[in-house]
Motif scaffolding. Sequence first.
Motif, mmCIF file in Angstrom:
data_model
loop_
_atom_site.group_PDB
_atom_site.id
_atom_site.type_symbol
_atom_site.label_atom_id
_atom_site.label_comp_id
_atom_site.label_asym_id
_atom_site.label_seq_id
_atom_site.Cartn_x
_atom_site.Cartn_y
_atom_site.Cartn_z
ATOM 1 N N THR A 398 0.348 14.798 49.340
ATOM 2 C CA THR A 398 0.365 13.977 48.161
ATOM 3 C C THR A 398 0.825 14.452 46.933
ATOM 4 O OG1 THR A 398 -1.824 14.129 47.824
ATOM 5 C CG2 THR A 398 -1.274 12.461 49.506
ATOM 6 N N ARG A 399 0.814 15.664 46.656
ATOM 7 C CA ARG A 399 1.258 16.252 44.956
ATOM 8 C C ARG A 399 2.857 15.823 44.948
ATOM 9 N NH1 ARG A 399 -0.409 21.770 41.961
ATOM 10 N NH2 ARG A 399 1.211 21.326 40.383
ATOM 11 N N GLU A 400 3.627 15.715 46.094
ATOM 12 C CA GLU A 400 5.069 15.268 45.806
ATOM 13 C C GLU A 400 5.076 14.254 45.048
ATOM 14 O OE1 GLU A 400 8.935 15.503 48.605
ATOM 15 O OE2 GLU A 400 7.025 16.292 49.463
ATOM 16 N N PHE A 401 4.173 13.101 45.440
ATOM 17 C CA PHE A 401 4.059 11.930 44.581
ATOM 18 C C PHE A 401 4.227 12.125 43.197
ATOM 19 C CE2 PHE A 401 1.631 9.917 48.224
ATOM 20 C CZ PHE A 401 2.455 10.135 49.085
ATOM 21 N N LEU A 402 3.884 13.226 42.498
ATOM 22 C CA LEU A 402 4.102 13.329 41.287
ATOM 23 C C LEU A 402 5.587 13.471 40.736
ATOM 24 C CD1 LEU A 402 1.175 15.749 40.446
ATOM 25 C CD2 LEU A 402 1.144 13.529 39.832
ATOM 26 N N ASN A 403 6.495 13.742 41.676
ATOM 27 C CA ASN A 403 7.960 13.999 41.223
ATOM 28 C C ASN A 403 8.447 12.768 41.417
ATOM 29 O OD1 ASN A 403 7.871 16.827 41.410
ATOM 30 N ND2 ASN A 403 7.623 17.056 43.538
ATOM 31 N N TYR A 404 7.901 11.683 41.224
ATOM 32 C CA TYR A 404 8.553 10.144 41.180
ATOM 33 C C TYR A 404 9.564 10.307 40.081
ATOM 34 C CZ TYR A 404 9.257 5.061 41.031
ATOM 35 O OH TYR A 404 9.740 3.986 41.003
ATOM 36 N N GLY A 405 10.922 10.018 40.328
ATOM 37 C CA GLY A 405 11.980 9.849 39.291
ATOM 38 C C GLY A 405 12.482 11.316 39.174
ATOM 39 N N HIS A 406 12.113 12.282 39.719
ATOM 40 C CA HIS A 406 12.410 13.749 39.300
ATOM 41 C C HIS A 406 13.638 14.162 40.146
ATOM 42 C CE1 HIS A 406 8.793 13.625 37.152
ATOM 43 N NE2 HIS A 406 8.792 15.064 37.019
#
Length: 515
Positions: A398-406
């Motif tokens: 789920t940490r990958e969700f922090l890359n929204y827009g990245h």
Amino acid sequence: MTRPYAVFVGLPGSGKSTMARHVAELLGLESADSDDLITQRGMSIPDIFATAGEAGFRKVEERVIIEALSSFSGVLALGGGAITSPGVRRALRGHRVVLINGDHDVLLDRVSRHPDRRPLLAEDPEANLAALRAQREPLYQQVASLTVTTDSRPPNRLARELRDRLEKDSRTIDVVDYAVHVGRHMLPRVAQAAAGASSALIVHPAVLTDAAESVQAEMIRRGIPTRRHIVPDGEAQKHSSELVRAWDRLGEMTMGRDGVIVGLGGGATTDLAGFIAATWLRGVDLIQVPTSLLGMVDAAVGGKTGIDIPAGKNLVGAFHKPVTVIADLDFLATLPAEELTAGLGEVIKCGWIADEAILGLDAVALKNPGSDALLEAIVRSISVKAAVVTEDFLEAGTREFLNYGHTLAHAIEKVENFTVRHGEAVAIGSVFAAALAREAGFRDLVAEHIESFTKVGLPVTYRGGMREELTAAMYSDKKVRAGRLRFVLLEEQGRPVIYEPTPDQIERSWEAIGA
């Protein structure tokens, strides 16, 4: 992780246990005393002294305190001599430690009432108390982040004043097994968080020399040999040559594994300082002191570190947890307006992936560095990241969700040679992700995305004629798997998913950002 709201230390008779109890009652929390926690294990403190001596008692005390620091959520008072143990001083790093001080005569009167409870003071209370003060006061100063003087005022009145000071002092957010402290006038906390380190290196850009010198002076005053290491501004510091230069400096210092690196600066500085700490002797302690909004809500939180290489941003790095993160909001008043605005890109992103309340905060107030709205936005954004990172520190899910827009944001940064600010690129990348989500059949939130970013002054479009270059740059992103682009998209607000779009879906989405 559970941690105490505050930890009280002080000489025998200072009233730290009484004060801890009163403050805890005012806050609706439990209180505990390390001496009581020890006796609950079946043996009185005088008996331990009699059978194992002071050295044996300190070993027991250290184990009990370290356990309490990671399992007790109330107000904890420590025995007067606990801080003589190096292990206790190290364990107190990153905790809010309150030193309860007092006049010698007041303390002497209190300890003389029950000499049987204090083995080290029993024979000659006055002389022994004076000796303990001389020995321990420098150690208290090492670990304390706040000092309160006890006097003739009623304990409940003093407790109310202390409660008010603690509540104004900072907000604390737990991340994995360390804490992020957010507040104002926080810079003295840095030296406190480094308590017990054999040496320290402060990594900072030249523009922050005054702040770095202030931290250095406080560290030296607390007995920590400290040097400063100046790095270039911005993304230029995240180069392998800067990493080697820092390693050489640490070699000159002969920093051992009990040293500490302090990253004082924006997101680029904390990224670099973190990687320095992760790689020197295979890992030394790290304290992050982000001075930009972007650094506070993103780069300094979560334990990701890294440098850039020609192939892309942050492609070389490591996961390395800091001892603590200290976000002093006073730095935001010195930021150029465009830097503060750019940092809001990561804040608004957190609103889209998790905390909808962020999207409802007043846009004008968010651009005021002294506003309560910005403080709330920072705390909420850090809390979003903390929740995700605590669940998935190594980015296995789920940490990958922090890359929204990245995915697109990093491509824009690379193509523009980092002349576009990260938060600005994230705003554009998030609108692009919203368009992709629409193409994938998820809820259409493109207009809402455009409004949320533009109302705080962030760009949502990118110059045309760059699709080929941007697409090539996206394929060098860390999230590419088996040659396929992966994006974080939103099924709706607060519901991120990983999605592999088709080339046609990507092609149709460019129009949303004018590219």
